[in-house]
Design a protein around this motif. Structure first.
Motif, PDB file in Angstrom:
ATOM      1  N   PRO B  83       0.935  -0.957  -0.219  1.00  0.00           N
ATOM      2  CA  PRO B  83      -0.227   0.302  -0.056  1.00  0.00           C
ATOM      3  C   PRO B  83       0.513   0.816  -0.115  1.00  0.00           C
ATOM      4  CG  PRO B  83      -0.894  -1.459   2.233  1.00  0.00           C
ATOM      5  CD  PRO B  83       0.713  -2.092   0.892  1.00  0.00           C
ATOM      6  N   LEU B  84       1.349   1.121   1.126  1.00  0.00           N
ATOM      7  CA  LEU B  84       2.882   2.321   0.890  1.00  0.00           C
ATOM      8  C   LEU B  84       3.032   2.576  -0.996  1.00  0.00           C
ATOM      9  CD1 LEU B  84       4.712   2.467   3.759  1.00  0.00           C
ATOM     10  CD2 LEU B  84       2.647   3.314   3.523  1.00  0.00           C
ATOM     11  N   SER B  85       3.800   1.143  -1.491  1.00  0.00           N
ATOM     12  CA  SER B  85       4.329   1.990  -2.717  1.00  0.00           C
ATOM     13  C   SER B  85       3.410   2.535  -3.953  1.00  0.00           C
ATOM     14  CB  SER B  85       4.656   0.334  -2.667  1.00  0.00           C
ATOM     15  OG  SER B  85       6.121   0.262  -2.568  1.00  0.00           O
ATOM     16  N   VAL B  86       1.652   1.814  -3.766  1.00  0.00           N
ATOM     17  CA  VAL B  86       1.099   2.090  -4.511  1.00  0.00           C
ATOM     18  C   VAL B  86       0.774   3.604  -4.248  1.00  0.00           C
ATOM     19  CG1 VAL B  86      -1.544   2.219  -4.790  1.00  0.00           C
ATOM     20  CG2 VAL B  86      -0.111  -0.006  -4.158  1.00  0.00           C
ATOM     21  N   LEU B  87       0.623   4.009  -2.710  1.00  0.00           N
ATOM     22  CA  LEU B  87       0.255   5.694  -2.395  1.00  0.00           C
ATOM     23  C   LEU B  87       2.226   6.538  -2.820  1.00  0.00           C
ATOM     24  CD1 LEU B  87      -0.417   7.874   0.014  1.00  0.00           C
ATOM     25  CD2 LEU B  87       0.507   7.156   1.491  1.00  0.00           C
ATOM     26  N   LEU B  88       3.129   5.791  -2.972  1.00  0.00           N
ATOM     27  CA  LEU B  88       4.415   6.440  -3.876  1.00  0.00           C
ATOM     28  C   LEU B  88       3.642   7.457  -4.891  1.00  0.00           C
ATOM     29  CD1 LEU B  88       6.807   7.748  -3.296  1.00  0.00           C
ATOM     30  CD2 LEU B  88       7.554   5.731  -4.148  1.00  0.00           C
ATOM     31  N   VAL B  89       3.148   5.782  -5.413  1.00  0.00           N
ATOM     32  CA  VAL B  89       3.456   6.416  -7.058  1.00  0.00           C
ATOM     33  C   VAL B  89       1.996   7.044  -7.390  1.00  0.00           C
ATOM     34  CG1 VAL B  89       2.237   4.576  -9.304  1.00  0.00           C
ATOM     35  CG2 VAL B  89       4.128   3.873  -7.803  1.00  0.00           C
ATOM     36  N   LEU B  90       0.763   7.176  -6.694  1.00  0.00           N
ATOM     37  CA  LEU B  90      -0.046   8.008  -6.972  1.00  0.00           C
ATOM     38  C   LEU B  90       0.221   9.153  -6.718  1.00  0.00           C
ATOM     39  CD1 LEU B  90      -2.882   8.560  -7.070  1.00  0.00           C
ATOM     40  CD2 LEU B  90      -3.345   8.058  -4.703  1.00  0.00           C
ATOM     41  N   THR B  91       1.307   9.539  -5.890  1.00  0.00           N
ATOM     42  CA  THR B  91       1.134  10.479  -4.811  1.00  0.00           C
ATOM     43  C   THR B  91       2.348  11.661  -6.332  1.00  0.00           C
ATOM     44  OG1 THR B  91       1.766   9.864  -2.607  1.00  0.00           O
ATOM     45  CG2 THR B  91       2.706  12.094  -3.790  1.00  0.00           C
ATOM     46  N   LEU B  92       3.078  11.244  -6.601  1.00  0.00           N
ATOM     47  CA  LEU B  92       4.206  11.228  -7.693  1.00  0.00           C
ATOM     48  C   LEU B  92       3.435  11.442  -8.497  1.00  0.00           C
ATOM     49  CD1 LEU B  92       7.611   8.760  -7.353  1.00  0.00           C
ATOM     50  CD2 LEU B  92       7.085  11.431  -7.029  1.00  0.00           C
ATOM     51  N   GLY B  93       2.478  10.432  -9.253  1.00  0.00           N
ATOM     52  CA  GLY B  93       1.714  10.393 -10.516  1.00  0.00           C
ATOM     53  C   GLY B  93       0.770  11.983 -10.772  1.00  0.00           C
ATOM     54  N   MET B  94      -0.092  12.393  -8.621  1.00  0.00           N
ATOM     55  CA  MET B  94      -0.664  13.263  -9.020  1.00  0.00           C
ATOM     56  C   MET B  94       0.626  14.676  -9.263  1.00  0.00           C
ATOM     57  SD  MET B  94      -3.904  11.811  -9.249  1.00  0.00           S
ATOM     58  CE  MET B  94      -4.465  13.770  -8.653  1.00  0.00           C
ATOM     59  N   LEU B  95       1.390  14.657  -8.297  1.00  0.00           N
ATOM     60  CA  LEU B  95       2.021  15.619  -8.580  1.00  0.00           C
ATOM     61  C   LEU B  95       2.859  15.790 -10.333  1.00  0.00           C
ATOM     62  CD1 LEU B  95       4.729  15.214  -5.437  1.00  0.00           C
ATOM     63  CD2 LEU B  95       2.936  17.462  -5.105  1.00  0.00           C
ATOM     64  N   GLN B  96       3.395  14.798 -10.690  1.00  0.00           N
ATOM     65  CA  GLN B  96       3.694  15.415 -11.873  1.00  0.00           C
ATOM     66  C   GLN B  96       2.808  15.916 -12.893  1.00  0.00           C
ATOM     67  OE1 GLN B  96       4.084  11.659 -13.853  1.00  0.00           O
ATOM     68  NE2 GLN B  96       5.931  11.631 -14.786  1.00  0.00           N
ATOM     69  N   ARG B  97       1.342  15.425 -12.281  1.00  0.00           N
ATOM     70  CA  ARG B  97       0.387  16.728 -13.747  1.00  0.00           C
ATOM     71  C   ARG B  97       0.415  18.204 -13.278  1.00  0.00           C
ATOM     72  NH1 ARG B  97      -3.985  13.968 -15.177  1.00  0.00           N
ATOM     73  NH2 ARG B  97      -5.146  16.147 -15.154  1.00  0.00           N
ATOM     74  N   VAL B  98       0.764  18.139 -11.579  1.00  0.00           N
ATOM     75  CA  VAL B  98       1.077  19.971 -11.368  1.00  0.00           C
ATOM     76  C   VAL B  98       2.038  20.603 -11.657  1.00  0.00           C
ATOM     77  CG1 VAL B  98      -1.168  20.045 -10.342  1.00  0.00           C
ATOM     78  CG2 VAL B  98       0.708  19.541  -9.108  1.00  0.00           C
ATOM     79  N   ILE B  99       3.159  19.799 -11.348  1.00  0.00           N
ATOM     80  CA  ILE B  99       4.643  19.722 -11.499  1.00  0.00           C
ATOM     81  C   ILE B  99       5.857  19.745 -12.219  1.00  0.00           C
ATOM     82  CG2 ILE B  99       4.614  20.860  -8.832  1.00  0.00           C
ATOM     83  CD1 ILE B  99       6.121  19.167  -8.118  1.00  0.00           C
ATOM     84  N   HIS B 100       6.604  20.331 -12.517  1.00  0.00           N
ATOM     85  CA  HIS B 100       7.777  19.294 -13.332  1.00  0.00           C
ATOM     86  C   HIS B 100       8.576  18.563 -12.338  1.00  0.00           C
ATOM     87  CE1 HIS B 100      10.611  18.316 -15.957  1.00  0.00           C
ATOM     88  NE2 HIS B 100      11.649  18.609 -15.186  1.00  0.00           N
ATOM     89  N   LEU B 101       8.072  16.482 -12.687  1.00  0.00           N
ATOM     90  CA  LEU B 101       9.650  16.447 -11.943  1.00  0.00           C
ATOM     91  C   LEU B 101      10.696  16.146 -12.659  1.00  0.00           C
ATOM     92  CD1 LEU B 101       6.805  13.801 -10.660  1.00  0.00           C
ATOM     93  CD2 LEU B 101       8.403  15.248  -8.580  1.00  0.00           C
ATOM     94  N   PRO B 102      11.405  16.690 -12.405  1.00  0.00           N
ATOM     95  CA  PRO B 102      12.975  15.914 -13.356  1.00  0.00           C
ATOM     96  C   PRO B 102      13.075  14.585 -13.246  1.00  0.00           C
ATOM     97  CG  PRO B 102      13.179  16.833 -10.885  1.00  0.00           C
ATOM     98  CD  PRO B 102      11.913  17.118 -11.179  1.00  0.00           C
TER      99      PRO B 102
END
Lengths: 65, 131
Positions: B83-102
């Motif tokens: 679940p923590l891994s899923v949470l991490l991927v979800l968080t990064l995926g959502m952040l990627q929509r609004v900011i630039h993740l290098p």
């Protein structure tokens, strides 16, 4: 679940490591059982009972008992 | 992962880890050689996943040889890590929509390393419960 494993083991002058070897588990498992952090599986509980020549109910008992 | 009855697994697991490390370095180095044929670069890059598959196989064999408490710890660790891994991927995926993740910091390779870190942290958490 509570147990008297430590008392019974010490009465037989067995170390956790030796007991673990005889039961086919690690010393950490014996330690966790004695500290009531881990409840053994039924096969392991039966092995413990057989090793000490006692019914399982005289070694392990429910918290409410 | 050592238990009273676990005699063969640790050396094989460490061997698998070493093999994976070598393949990982080789795969990463393949990127540096731009003149190498593409098929060869792809092959070298895929060595690491293949080696990791072997490592997973050895880990699985090691888990099967563990005693019941260690197996319980591994199961609880996976129950925490997934679940923590899923949470991490979800968080990064959502952040990627609004900011630039290098890409240099958040590529799949970095994400993989984060997931491995989550697994080891989860094992430590699970082990502490029974310690």
């Amino acid at each position: 679940m509570k147990n008297k494993l430590k008392t019974i083991r010490e009465a037989k002058e067995l170390s956790q490591e030796v007991l673990g070897e005889r039961l086919g588990v690690s010393r950490q498992t014996i330690n966790a059982i004695e500290r009531e952090k881990y409840d053994p599986s039924l096969p392991l509980a039966l092995k413990i009972g057989k090793l000490f020549g006692k019914p399982v109910e005289q070694i392990f008992f429910l918290d409410s008992e | 992962m050592n238990t009273a009855s676990n005699s063969q697994s640790p050396p094989r697991t460490f061997l698998a880890m070493a093999l994976f490390g070598i393949c990982m370095v080789t795969g990463m180095a393949a990127v540096e050689f731009a003149n190498m044929p593409s098929a060869l670069r792809i092959g070298l890059a895929l060595l690491a996943p293949l080696a990791f598959l072997y490592l997973i196989w050895q880990w699985r064999n090691g888990v099967r040889q563990m005693d019941e408490l260690e197996r319980r710890i591994q199961l609880e660790a996976l129950a925490i890590a997934f679940p923590l891994s899923v949470l991490l991927v979800l968080t990064l995926g959502m952040l990627q929509r609004v900011i630039h993740l290098p890409f240099e910091d958040f590529s799949y390779r970095h994400l993989w390393a984060m997931l491995i870190g989550i697994y080891f942290c989860s094992v430590a958490i699970a082990r502490k419960r029974y310690g």
